[in-house]
Design an enzyme around this catalytic site. Structure first.
Site, PDB file in Angstrom:
ATOM      1  N   VAL A 174      28.377  37.257  13.754  1.00  0.00           N
ATOM      2  CA  VAL A 174      27.251  38.120  13.377  1.00  0.00           C
ATOM      3  C   VAL A 174      26.467  37.466  12.243  1.00  0.00           C
ATOM      4  O   VAL A 174      26.821  37.580  11.074  1.00  0.00           O
ATOM      5  CB  VAL A 174      27.723  39.525  12.976  1.00  0.00           C
ATOM      6  N   GLY A 213      26.160  34.270  11.579  1.00  0.00           N
ATOM      7  CA  GLY A 213      26.753  33.020  11.090  1.00  0.00           C
ATOM      8  C   GLY A 213      27.415  33.135   9.741  1.00  0.00           C
ATOM      9  O   GLY A 213      28.400  33.849   9.567  1.00  0.00           O
ATOM     10  N   THR A 226      32.598  28.298  22.634  1.00  0.00           N
ATOM     11  CA  THR A 226      31.850  28.041  23.873  1.00  0.00           C
ATOM     12  C   THR A 226      30.493  28.748  23.795  1.00  0.00           C
ATOM     13  O   THR A 226      30.302  29.654  22.977  1.00  0.00           O
ATOM     14  CB  THR A 226      32.634  28.537  25.102  1.00  0.00           C
ATOM     15  N   GLY A 266      13.194  23.270  17.799  1.00  0.00           N
ATOM     16  CA  GLY A 266      14.620  23.422  18.098  1.00  0.00           C
ATOM     17  C   GLY A 266      15.206  24.755  17.674  1.00  0.00           C
ATOM     18  O   GLY A 266      16.418  24.896  17.544  1.00  0.00           O
ATOM     19  N   ILE A 326      27.973  24.438  17.208  1.00  0.00           N
ATOM     20  CA  ILE A 326      28.939  24.999  16.254  1.00  0.00           C
ATOM     21  C   ILE A 326      30.248  24.218  16.275  1.00  0.00           C
ATOM     22  O   ILE A 326      30.752  23.806  15.227  1.00  0.00           O
ATOM     23  CB  ILE A 326      29.226  26.490  16.580  1.00  0.00           C
ATOM     24  N   LYS A 372      25.218  41.543  18.400  1.00  0.00           N
ATOM     25  CA  LYS A 372      25.717  41.525  17.022  1.00  0.00           C
ATOM     26  C   LYS A 372      25.883  42.951  16.488  1.00  0.00           C
ATOM     27  O   LYS A 372      26.862  43.266  15.809  1.00  0.00           O
ATOM     28  CB  LYS A 372      24.768  40.716  16.144  1.00  0.00           C
ATOM     29  N   LYS A 410      30.063  35.560  20.775  1.00  0.00           N
ATOM     30  CA  LYS A 410      29.895  37.006  20.838  1.00  0.00           C
ATOM     31  C   LYS A 410      30.404  37.601  22.154  1.00  0.00           C
ATOM     32  O   LYS A 410      30.884  38.725  22.190  1.00  0.00           O
ATOM     33  CB  LYS A 410      28.411  37.363  20.677  1.00  0.00           C
ATOM     34  N   GLU A 436      16.107  28.463  22.486  1.00  0.00           N
ATOM     35  CA  GLU A 436      16.746  27.869  23.668  1.00  0.00           C
ATOM     36  C   GLU A 436      15.703  27.675  24.758  1.00  0.00           C
ATOM     37  O   GLU A 436      14.635  28.283  24.736  1.00  0.00           O
ATOM     38  CB  GLU A 436      17.831  28.817  24.207  1.00  0.00           C
TER      39      GLU A 436
END
Lengths: 349, 349
Positions: free
Chosen positions: B161, B163, B105, B216, B20, B234, B134, B219
């Site tokens: 929430v 994006g 972060t 991708g 981001i 969210k 978040k 994670e």
């Protein structure tokens, strides 16, 4: 959010007490607690005008009483002691000298009066305005926004494009920083109702229009809707505000739905498509091509799925993905609620 | 909108230059013209931090250079002459003393550090904050909003929430004045991708997860997503901000998708349903019941139709109708663009 402090009083004047104005007054009464607790606001009507004249009281009129009068088909000029039969709305507005002007007169794309004159007066005097009327924006968007900017006050109009659907707010605020490449909208409820009814029940245009009238979803003179001008007016407002493109109705290629036949609908259906009255802005070079046309959308298109009661918009952008928003709006309440959200936006803390 | 005046310079510090943060820096460079012309803004990075340390320059770092370094997998501490290897982010932020702190972060619901400490520092010093994380909101929403209010500055978090989907803005601004009766959301992309792939390709959970990783979309440690905690985080933010309900994760009944089998999906399909990981808030008396569960939605439900790349939310209200918003978001760009929209919202004119 304000808590445990006394709410800010906003003395407002409202012009127009029809489907939207009357419901807005009803919300002013019913949402009083939420307005104070969440937004620190106390809305007090000090003036109201309709075709009968006006009612003025600097100490505050009773919103619920006005709602009851309108439901009983009485003009507001009959309001006990505060009624002023035949008083012109601009004069009433001047006398009221409110903190806020709420404009909810019937749509009129010819000269937009008396709404346009009232909005000019209010903004010129430094009074914020929230309007549910398309006419003044269609005829004088640039002028009115310039006037508001010079006076340092806000002009809220999120209710003008598909009522409760946040078409304008989404485009202006939530897509801020991106460039919109395409806007697709089903922005007129009456034509969506008629086309859906024709498709689902195999009716002709005239039969479906008659059905819409019987159910109260079409005006006595339906031309504004069925000839595409209402959708075009909304597209003009989106183009002016979201696309930053000064626009007049003459810039929009407009075709209504009178020519759509059951055969067209059946043919589209066999090809996996649905005909909708689509308001469309397509980016071409550094400009947008604007149109309103009956359009065959693939059945999987998010706007093809809209039912009779829905309106929707889809924004395709360069950096913010593709965002679609749809509202179920079977009655005028969400439009009245959209006027209230603009009032909160202008004054709320 | 500002025109023909010199733009306002906003000196910002950014913590986190991953998916981001790096894209946000890219937008700062690519959207420079639009930011100046439409919003009267000039964004100048005076500090940036990642796991390597920081780079600080009161005269401004080059956003494009930082993007190029991160794409080459170099830490920002290697920035020529401005690099400060090993400098802790809070200290770097304090030294930079920016006009704006952008927090991007990695998500961490355990202690939300170092984001939370940085946000506290910034708000405490009267510096506005825009965050994509978040964690700090999940652990300290009330504290941070209180701190922002006392300092008279804004804390923007619309990117947290789903994006680019304006989940929070829609609920807070566009539904203002109404009461939300029900929120339904498909707010986690990874689980939506996995469930859609399982349903469409008949894969098991493990196979679909492996596929998501290959592409991708998951994670290395997917538990935050597949066990429902990302969606719950969210929902907590929506409950706190839109529903005005102070919420902790313990208030939410959470179940992930590890237990969903191809048989469940096939069974649902035979009944005309689609299984989605649904984040749900239901109004019960004067409170909301909050949950995240794999849920069989009727195929005609607007959120049942979401494809792998989409996220969506549906708000059912008392006065504003039912509003559904969906975003096509195949990559992290819209989230980065949402950080930018919050910056515009805080500083733009």
């Amino acid at each position: 959010m304000i808590e445990n402090t006394s709410p800010r009083t906003v003395r407002f004047f409202i012009a127009g007490l029809g489907n939207i104005g009357r419901r807005f007054m009803s919300l002013v009464a019913s949402q009083e607690g939420i307005l104070a607790a969440r937004y620190g606001l106390r809305l007090v009507p000090v003036g109201a005008a309709d075709s009968s004249g006006a009612a003025l009281d600097p100490a505050g009129l009773d919103a619920s009483r006005i709602v009851a009068m309108k439901e009983a088909r009485q003009g507001v000029a009959g309001y006990p002691s505060a009624g002023r039969p035949g008083l012109a709305v601009r004069q009433a507005l001047a006398e009221a000298a409110p903190d806020l002007f709420v404009e909810a007169t019937p749509t009129n794309l010819r000269d937009a009066e008396p709404g346009l004159g009232c909005i000019r007066d209010a903004l010129g005097h430094g009074t914020p305005v929230v309007t549910a009327s398309k006419g003044p924006l269609v005829l004088a968007y640039q002028e009115l926004m310039g006037l508001a900017a010079r006076s340092g006050v806000r002009l809220g109009f999120s209710a003008t494009v598909a009522g409760g659907l946040p078409t304008v707010n989404l485009g202006r605020r939530d897509l801020a920083g991106s460039t919109v490449q395409r806007v697709e909208g089903i922005l007129n409820g009456t034509t969506n109702y008629i086309l859906t009814t024709m498709a689902e029940e195999g009716l002709s245009f005239d039969e479906a229009l008659a059905e819409a009238r019987r159910r109260g979803h079409a005006e006595a003179d339906p031309s504004l809707d069925v000839d595409g001008w209402d959708a075009a007016a909304k597209l003009l407002i989106v183009a002016s505000s979201v696309l930053h493109r000064p626009t007049t109705l003459a810039d929009i290629d407009v075709e209504g739905i009178r020519g759509v036949t059951p055969r067209h609908l059946a043919q589209a259906s066999r090809m996996g498509k649905v005909i909708k009255l689509l308001a469309l802005a397509e980016r071409v070079d550094d400009d947008y091509r604007l149109s309103v046309h009956p359009t065959a959308l693939e059945r999987v298109h998010p706007l093809a799925r809209l039912s009779s009661w829905q309106m929707g918009v889809r924004y395709t952008t360069d950096t913010m993905g593709v965002i679609t928003a749809v509202i179920d709006e079977p009655d005028p309440w969400p439009t009245a609620a959209a006027v209230l959200r603009d009032v909160i936006d202008v004054f709320g803390s």
